[in-house]
Scaffold this active site. Structure first.
Site, PDB file in Angstrom:
ATOM      1  N   ARG A   1       9.500  57.134  20.768  1.00  0.00           N
ATOM      2  CA  ARG A   1       9.205  57.355  19.339  1.00  0.00           C
ATOM      3  C   ARG A   1       7.737  57.144  19.000  1.00  0.00           C
ATOM      4  O   ARG A   1       7.275  57.603  17.952  1.00  0.00           O
ATOM      5  CB  ARG A   1      10.038  56.398  18.491  1.00  0.00           C
ATOM      6  CG  ARG A   1      11.498  56.708  18.514  1.00  0.00           C
ATOM      7  CD  ARG A   1      12.122  56.285  17.194  1.00  0.00           C
ATOM      8  NE  ARG A   1      13.424  56.884  17.037  1.00  0.00           N
ATOM      9  CZ  ARG A   1      14.551  56.294  17.361  1.00  0.00           C
ATOM     10  NH1 ARG A   1      14.528  55.082  17.836  1.00  0.00           N
ATOM     11  NH2 ARG A   1      15.700  56.914  17.197  1.00  0.00           N
TER      12      ARG A   1
ATOM     13  N   MET B   1      16.908  59.439  27.998  1.00  0.00           N
ATOM     14  CA  MET B   1      16.969  60.606  27.111  1.00  0.00           C
ATOM     15  C   MET B   1      15.679  61.414  27.223  1.00  0.00           C
ATOM     16  O   MET B   1      15.348  62.199  26.328  1.00  0.00           O
ATOM     17  CB  MET B   1      17.209  60.153  25.673  1.00  0.00           C
ATOM     18  CG  MET B   1      18.535  59.412  25.527  1.00  0.00           C
ATOM     19  SD  MET B   1      19.191  59.417  23.871  1.00  0.00           S
ATOM     20  CE  MET B   1      17.930  58.505  23.028  1.00  0.00           C
TER      21      MET B   1
ATOM     22  N   GLY C   1       7.439  52.887  30.552  1.00  0.00           N
ATOM     23  CA  GLY C   1       8.624  52.019  30.586  1.00  0.00           C
ATOM     24  C   GLY C   1       9.673  52.612  31.511  1.00  0.00           C
ATOM     25  O   GLY C   1      10.223  51.929  32.392  1.00  0.00           O
ATOM     26  N   HIS C   2       9.949  53.907  31.313  1.00  0.00           N
ATOM     27  CA  HIS C   2      10.920  54.580  32.193  1.00  0.00           C
ATOM     28  C   HIS C   2      10.432  54.551  33.651  1.00  0.00           C
ATOM     29  O   HIS C   2      11.217  54.386  34.583  1.00  0.00           O
ATOM     30  CB  HIS C   2      11.085  56.043  31.764  1.00  0.00           C
ATOM     31  CG  HIS C   2      11.625  56.233  30.386  1.00  0.00           C
ATOM     32  ND1 HIS C   2      10.900  56.821  29.379  1.00  0.00           N
ATOM     33  CD2 HIS C   2      12.822  55.908  29.844  1.00  0.00           C
ATOM     34  CE1 HIS C   2      11.628  56.873  28.284  1.00  0.00           C
ATOM     35  NE2 HIS C   2      12.794  56.320  28.531  1.00  0.00           N
TER      36      HIS C   2
ATOM     37  N   GLY D   1      16.517  49.003  30.371  1.00  0.00           N
ATOM     38  CA  GLY D   1      15.385  48.232  29.878  1.00  0.00           C
ATOM     39  C   GLY D   1      15.791  47.149  28.888  1.00  0.00           C
ATOM     40  O   GLY D   1      16.695  47.348  28.066  1.00  0.00           O
TER      41      GLY D   1
ATOM     42  N   VAL E   1       8.009  47.154  29.149  1.00  0.00           N
ATOM     43  CA  VAL E   1       6.647  47.547  29.518  1.00  0.00           C
ATOM     44  C   VAL E   1       5.890  47.845  28.221  1.00  0.00           C
ATOM     45  O   VAL E   1       6.409  48.520  27.329  1.00  0.00           O
ATOM     46  CB  VAL E   1       6.666  48.788  30.443  1.00  0.00           C
ATOM     47  CG1 VAL E   1       5.257  49.169  30.856  1.00  0.00           C
ATOM     48  CG2 VAL E   1       7.526  48.513  31.666  1.00  0.00           C
TER      49      VAL E   1
ATOM     50  N   GLN F   1      21.579  47.034  23.225  1.00  0.00           N
ATOM     51  CA  GLN F   1      22.245  48.040  24.072  1.00  0.00           C
ATOM     52  C   GLN F   1      22.582  47.441  25.439  1.00  0.00           C
ATOM     53  O   GLN F   1      23.693  47.590  25.949  1.00  0.00           O
ATOM     54  CB  GLN F   1      21.303  49.235  24.234  1.00  0.00           C
ATOM     55  CG  GLN F   1      21.637  50.188  25.353  1.00  0.00           C
ATOM     56  CD  GLN F   1      20.729  51.406  25.360  1.00  0.00           C
ATOM     57  OE1 GLN F   1      20.851  52.265  24.519  1.00  0.00           O
ATOM     58  NE2 GLN F   1      19.801  51.482  26.303  1.00  0.00           N
TER      59      GLN F   1
HETATM   60  P1  AMP Z   1      15.815  56.013  26.416  1.00  0.00           P
HETATM   61  O1  AMP Z   1      15.277  57.226  27.108  1.00  0.00           O
HETATM   62  O2  AMP Z   1      15.074  55.630  25.198  1.00  0.00           O
HETATM   63  O3  AMP Z   1      17.315  56.083  26.215  1.00  0.00           O
HETATM   64  O4  AMP Z   1      15.583  54.826  27.426  1.00  0.00           O
HETATM   65  C1  AMP Z   1      16.093  54.876  28.737  1.00  0.00           C
HETATM   66  C2  AMP Z   1      15.969  53.512  29.345  1.00  0.00           C
HETATM   67  O5  AMP Z   1      14.592  53.125  29.377  1.00  0.00           O
HETATM   68  C3  AMP Z   1      16.705  52.437  28.532  1.00  0.00           C
HETATM   69  O6  AMP Z   1      17.378  51.581  29.441  1.00  0.00           O
HETATM   70  C4  AMP Z   1      15.589  51.739  27.815  1.00  0.00           C
HETATM   71  O7  AMP Z   1      15.865  50.397  27.491  1.00  0.00           O
HETATM   72  C5  AMP Z   1      14.460  51.831  28.835  1.00  0.00           C
HETATM   73  N1  AMP Z   1      13.152  51.663  28.185  1.00  0.00           N
HETATM   74  C6  AMP Z   1      12.678  52.322  27.107  1.00  0.00           C
HETATM   75  N2  AMP Z   1      11.460  51.860  26.772  1.00  0.00           N
HETATM   76  C7  AMP Z   1      11.144  50.885  27.664  1.00  0.00           C
HETATM   77  C8  AMP Z   1      10.022  50.020  27.845  1.00  0.00           C
HETATM   78  N3  AMP Z   1       8.956  50.061  27.042  1.00  0.00           N
HETATM   79  N4  AMP Z   1      10.048  49.148  28.874  1.00  0.00           N
HETATM   80  C9  AMP Z   1      11.144  49.080  29.702  1.00  0.00           C
HETATM   81  N5  AMP Z   1      12.227  49.866  29.571  1.00  0.00           N
HETATM   82  C10 AMP Z   1      12.238  50.763  28.574  1.00  0.00           C
END
Ligand code: AMP
Length: 269
Positions: free
Chosen positions: A179, A23, A29-30, A139, A168, A145
């Site tokens: 967030r 998103m 992490g991404h 992640g 991460v 999820q």
């Molecule tokens: P989001 O943009 O929040 O929907 O996250 C996109 C992807 O990044 C999802 O698969 C999350 O689980 C993963 N993700 C978000 N934060 C982290 C993190 N700190 N470490 C690893 N993966 C992450």
């Protein structure tokens, strides 16, 4: 990096392809997901779409950080091959039917955010159908999820291989999250208490000890407002008996009104 401008380009993506749905508001992490994607397949695809269906709270959706330029830079640094900004009208030209995330979608995160997992699964199912990626990387940060998507893929024999990527973290242990940008510097420091509680719980001998040790740590931090802290069996996301050891500890709560979630695997004894 090629930005997909025409929806029809999705049909002619080169194979094999590893896909990372996000998103936006990209962070380290991404980045790890994108780096890992390149190890699984020659071509990587990143999508950035703030999915309205998974926001049960409209102010959360309105306040969701938007950082398109920085996201493009991170995508370039991660050597992403294809970048796609889906639009609702493209995703659902004939409207949509909400896909139920089932029982696992109504507990823990799902209990606090009704409809969240149904909305998430509805868009992820659409991505899988449109892209048919060879690999999809998600992640462990969003563990519930991940388990819901895993079950969806397995139940339908979808040929996409789902690759979980470990969380991460900042040096303090706090998990990177889009967030976090809504937290003050001091709250970022306090938020590390979540990781400390999870570590103590994950290293306990059974669920009873895990909950008591974890809660003791969380209660020391007055700013943290707890939603849940639990030791579960990840195959069904149910808590285990007090004298048993689950395979995951999960936690959610708020600091300064910002919802934070995290989890850790329980080391095998
Ligand atoms: P989001 O943009 O929040 O929907 O996250 C996109 C992807 O990044 C999802 O698969 C999350 O689980 C993963 N993700 C978000 N934060 C982290 C993190 N700190 N470490 C690893 N993966 C992450």
């Amino acid at each position: 990096m090629k930005v997909i401008s025409q929806f029809s380009e999705l049909d002619i993506l080169p194979r094999p392809i590893a896909y990372v749905p996000t998103m936006g508001a990209l962070h380290p992490g991404h980045y790890q997901l994108l780096i890992a994607a390149k190890k699984y397949a020659k071509n990587s695809l990143l999508s950035i779409f703030v999915n309205p269906l998974q926001f049960e709270n409209s102010s959360d959706l309105i306040n969701y950080p938007d950082s398109k330029d920085a996201d493009m830079e991170l995508a370039l640094a991660a050597e992403v091959d294809y970048l796609w900004f889906p639009k609702s009208a493209e995703l659902y030209p004939d409207g949509y039917q909400i896909i139920s995330a089932g029982e696992m979608g109504n507990i823990y995160e799902g209990a606090s955010r009704p409809g969240h997992f149904d909305g998430m699964l509805t868009v992820v199912a659409r991505y899988l159908d449109l892209i048919k990626p060879d690999f999809m990387l998600m992640g462990e940060k969003d563990f519930q999820q991940l388990c819901i998507v895993k079950k969806y893929i397995e139940d339908r024999d979808i040929p996409t291989k789902l690759i979980p990527i470990p969380t991460v973290r900042l040096e303090s242990g706090l998990a990177y999250s889009s967030r976090n940008s809504r937290l003050s510097e001091s709250s970022i420091r306090f938020a590390a208490v979540i990781f400390q509680a999870l570590v103590a719980a994950a290293n306990s001998k059974d669920r009873k000890e895990a909950i008591s040790k974890g809660m003791e740590i969380l209660h020391k931090e007055e700013k943290f407002q707890l939603d849940y802290f639990e030791m579960i069996d990840s195959s069904n996301f149910q808590q285990v008996a007090e004298n048993q050891l689950g395979d995951r500890v999960i936690c959610a709560g708020w600091i300064d009104g910002v919802r934070l979630i995290d989890n850790l695997p329980v080391p095998r004894k």
